[in-house]
Design an enzyme around this catalytic site. Structure first.
Site, PDB file in Angstrom:
ATOM      1  N   ASP A 115       0.826  -1.212   0.000  1.00  0.00           N
ATOM      2  CA  ASP A 115       0.000   0.000   0.000  1.00  0.00           C
ATOM      3  C   ASP A 115       0.864   1.267   0.000  1.00  0.00           C
ATOM      4  O   ASP A 115       1.979   1.264   0.524  1.00  0.00           O
ATOM      5  CB  ASP A 115      -0.910  -0.027   1.245  1.00  0.00           C
ATOM      6  CG  ASP A 115      -2.031   0.982   1.131  1.00  0.00           C
ATOM      7  OD1 ASP A 115      -2.387   1.376   0.001  1.00  0.00           O
ATOM      8  OD2 ASP A 115      -2.569   1.390   2.184  1.00  0.00           O
ATOM      9  N   HIS A 147       2.510   3.623  -8.988  1.00  0.00           N
ATOM     10  CA  HIS A 147       2.266   2.214  -9.318  1.00  0.00           C
ATOM     11  C   HIS A 147       3.445   1.628 -10.108  1.00  0.00           C
ATOM     12  O   HIS A 147       3.847   0.489  -9.898  1.00  0.00           O
ATOM     13  CB  HIS A 147       0.962   2.065 -10.115  1.00  0.00           C
ATOM     14  CG  HIS A 147      -0.267   2.437  -9.335  1.00  0.00           C
ATOM     15  ND1 HIS A 147      -0.491   1.966  -8.055  1.00  0.00           N
ATOM     16  CD2 HIS A 147      -1.325   3.228  -9.626  1.00  0.00           C
ATOM     17  CE1 HIS A 147      -1.649   2.466  -7.611  1.00  0.00           C
ATOM     18  NE2 HIS A 147      -2.172   3.225  -8.538  1.00  0.00           N
ATOM     19  N   LEU A 171       9.925 -20.735  -5.165  1.00  0.00           N
ATOM     20  CA  LEU A 171       8.976 -19.802  -4.537  1.00  0.00           C
ATOM     21  C   LEU A 171       7.637 -19.850  -5.260  1.00  0.00           C
ATOM     22  O   LEU A 171       7.588 -19.738  -6.485  1.00  0.00           O
ATOM     23  CB  LEU A 171       9.541 -18.370  -4.611  1.00  0.00           C
ATOM     24  CG  LEU A 171       8.610 -17.258  -4.136  1.00  0.00           C
ATOM     25  CD1 LEU A 171       8.462 -17.275  -2.615  1.00  0.00           C
ATOM     26  CD2 LEU A 171       9.126 -15.891  -4.581  1.00  0.00           C
TER      27      LEU A 171
HETATM   28  C1  IPE Z   1      -5.464  -2.619  -0.079  1.00  0.00           C
HETATM   29  O1  IPE Z   1      -5.121  -1.291  -0.247  1.00  0.00           O
HETATM   30  C2  IPE Z   1      -5.498  -3.321  -1.409  1.00  0.00           C
HETATM   31  C3  IPE Z   1      -4.202  -3.503  -2.065  1.00  0.00           C
HETATM   32  C4  IPE Z   1      -3.036  -3.213  -1.553  1.00  0.00           C
HETATM   33  C5  IPE Z   1      -4.266  -4.081  -3.370  1.00  0.00           C
HETATM   34  P1  IPE Z   1      -6.234  -0.150  -0.382  1.00  0.00           P
HETATM   35  O2  IPE Z   1      -5.500   1.114  -0.582  1.00  0.00           O
HETATM   36  O3  IPE Z   1      -7.233  -0.517  -1.407  1.00  0.00           O
HETATM   37  O4  IPE Z   1      -6.939  -0.199   1.052  1.00  0.00           O
HETATM   38  P2  IPE Z   1      -7.695   0.914   1.877  1.00  0.00           P
HETATM   39  O5  IPE Z   1      -8.724   1.514   0.954  1.00  0.00           O
HETATM   40  O6  IPE Z   1      -6.694   1.924   2.302  1.00  0.00           O
HETATM   41  O7  IPE Z   1      -8.296   0.197   3.041  1.00  0.00           O
HETATM   42  C1  IPE Z   2      -1.494   0.286  -3.401  1.00  0.00           C
HETATM   43  O1  IPE Z   2      -1.320   1.650  -3.403  1.00  0.00           O
HETATM   44  C2  IPE Z   2      -1.822  -0.274  -4.765  1.00  0.00           C
HETATM   45  C3  IPE Z   2      -3.230  -0.671  -4.939  1.00  0.00           C
HETATM   46  C4  IPE Z   2      -4.156  -0.627  -4.019  1.00  0.00           C
HETATM   47  C5  IPE Z   2      -3.616  -1.164  -6.244  1.00  0.00           C
HETATM   48  P1  IPE Z   2      -2.537   2.670  -3.399  1.00  0.00           P
HETATM   49  O2  IPE Z   2      -2.921   2.945  -4.817  1.00  0.00           O
HETATM   50  O3  IPE Z   2      -3.641   2.200  -2.528  1.00  0.00           O
HETATM   51  O4  IPE Z   2      -1.845   3.960  -2.782  1.00  0.00           O
HETATM   52  P2  IPE Z   2      -2.460   4.928  -1.691  1.00  0.00           P
HETATM   53  O5  IPE Z   2      -2.877   4.071  -0.541  1.00  0.00           O
HETATM   54  O6  IPE Z   2      -3.601   5.625  -2.337  1.00  0.00           O
HETATM   55  O7  IPE Z   2      -1.332   5.836  -1.339  1.00  0.00           O
HETATM   56 MG    MG Z   3      -4.070   2.437  -0.563  1.00  0.00          MG
END
Ligand code: IPE
Ligand code: IPE
Ligand code: MG
Length: 254
Positions: free
Chosen positions: A19, A36, A130
């Site tokens: 995240d 990303h 893995l």
């Molecule tokens: C969780 O992250 C999902 C992934 C890392 C793919 P999110 O960014 O979607 O989660 P919330 O919305 O902060 O709970």
């Molecule tokens: C994690 O990073 C990737 C996915 C959930 C696909 P985020 O896109 O949730 O990044 P933040 O949490 O908005 O910073």
């Molecule tokens: Mg996120």
């Protein structure tokens, strides 16, 4: 990637909620897509380090069932990055003995993404070092509901008596059938929640939350998480005496 080092693995199964890509980019005045892209580089480094650490299973939360609600352009970017990742990492996965598998509700993925995933699973099927599981279009509740439906169908067909349904049957009906439960869950970005990830499987996992955005996470931070895991004493509901000191976790991260 050298596998010559002679040490036993710290743990079998590591799960990660990757995240903070968006915030990493926003902090730099960049579009979320840049976060990303950088996040994919982190994935490659972390997979490498897991192979080095002889971890047998790595499960990455790549796209949740709730992430479908993001702006279409971001969803499209994430799917393109996934396709690029599969194409660019194919040879590396084969060389490193990485076996790819995917979990989640794939009926929502495009045909192109589905067939690329199937191809990658097939091509890497002989990987012995893995098992890399990507959770894509995945939600823990959704997985549990789908598993319950499979079992309900068997019960309705008279193949299983309701009172005979066991936890083991349930595990077999989950997307993760055949994978051991995660030993350690890492979540980056500082958020203290599991966001619908592996709800059943994390029952006795150790949790490690780190205040670093996923693009800034790397082998050093991963080793710190493993060090922290080594200090834990898992009791699985038993007393400390029953889970004797000497049988605690190993304590060397190389
Ligand atoms: C969780 O992250 C999902 C992934 C890392 C793919 P999110 O960014 O979607 O989660 P919330 O919305 O902060 O709970
Ligand atoms: C994690 O990073 C990737 C996915 C959930 C696909 P985020 O896109 O949730 O990044 P933040 O949490 O908005 O910073
Ligand atoms: Mg996120």
């Amino acid at each position: 990637m050298s596998k010559s080092a002679d040490f036993s693995p710290i743990l079998d199964h590591l799960a990660i909620i990757m995240d903070g890509n968006g915030r990493w980019a926003e902090q730099r005045g960049l579009p979320r897509v840049a976060g990303h892209q950088q996040g994919v580089r982190t994935v490659i480094d972390v997979v490498d380090e897991c192979v080095r650490q002889k971890i047998s299973y790595l499960t990455l939360f790549a796209f949740s069932s709730e992430n479908w609600g993001r702006p279409q352009s971001e969803v499209d970017t994430l799917m393109s990055l996934l396709l690029e990742f599969l194409a660019s990492q194919r040879q590396r996965m084969l060389d490193d003995g990485v076996r790819l598998r995917v979990i989640g509700d794939h009926s929502r993925l495009s045909k192109e993404v589905r067939s690329a995933l199937q191809r990658a699973e097939l091509e890497t099927a002989n990987g012995k070092h893995l098992v890399l599981t990507l959770a894509l279009s995945y939600g823990g509740r959704d997985e549990i509901v789908r598993a319950a439906r499979k079992i309900a169908q068997k019960v309705a067909a008279g193949e299983v008596a309701p009172e005979a349904v066991s936890a083991a049957d349930f595990e077999m009906a989950l997307d993760t059938a055949g994978l051991p439960d995660p030993d350690l869950l890492i979540r980056t970005s500082g958020e203290l929640r599991i966001s619908n990830f592996l709800l059943w499987q994390l029952a006795y996992a150790e949790f490690y939350f780190v205040d670093v955005y996923w693009p800034d996470f790397g082998p050093v931070e991963l080793r710190q998480a493993l060090e922290s895991y080594c200090q834990r004493r898992r009791r699985f509901g038993l007393t400390a005496e029953q889970t004797a000191e000497g049988e605690g976790l190993s304590n060397n991260v190389s």
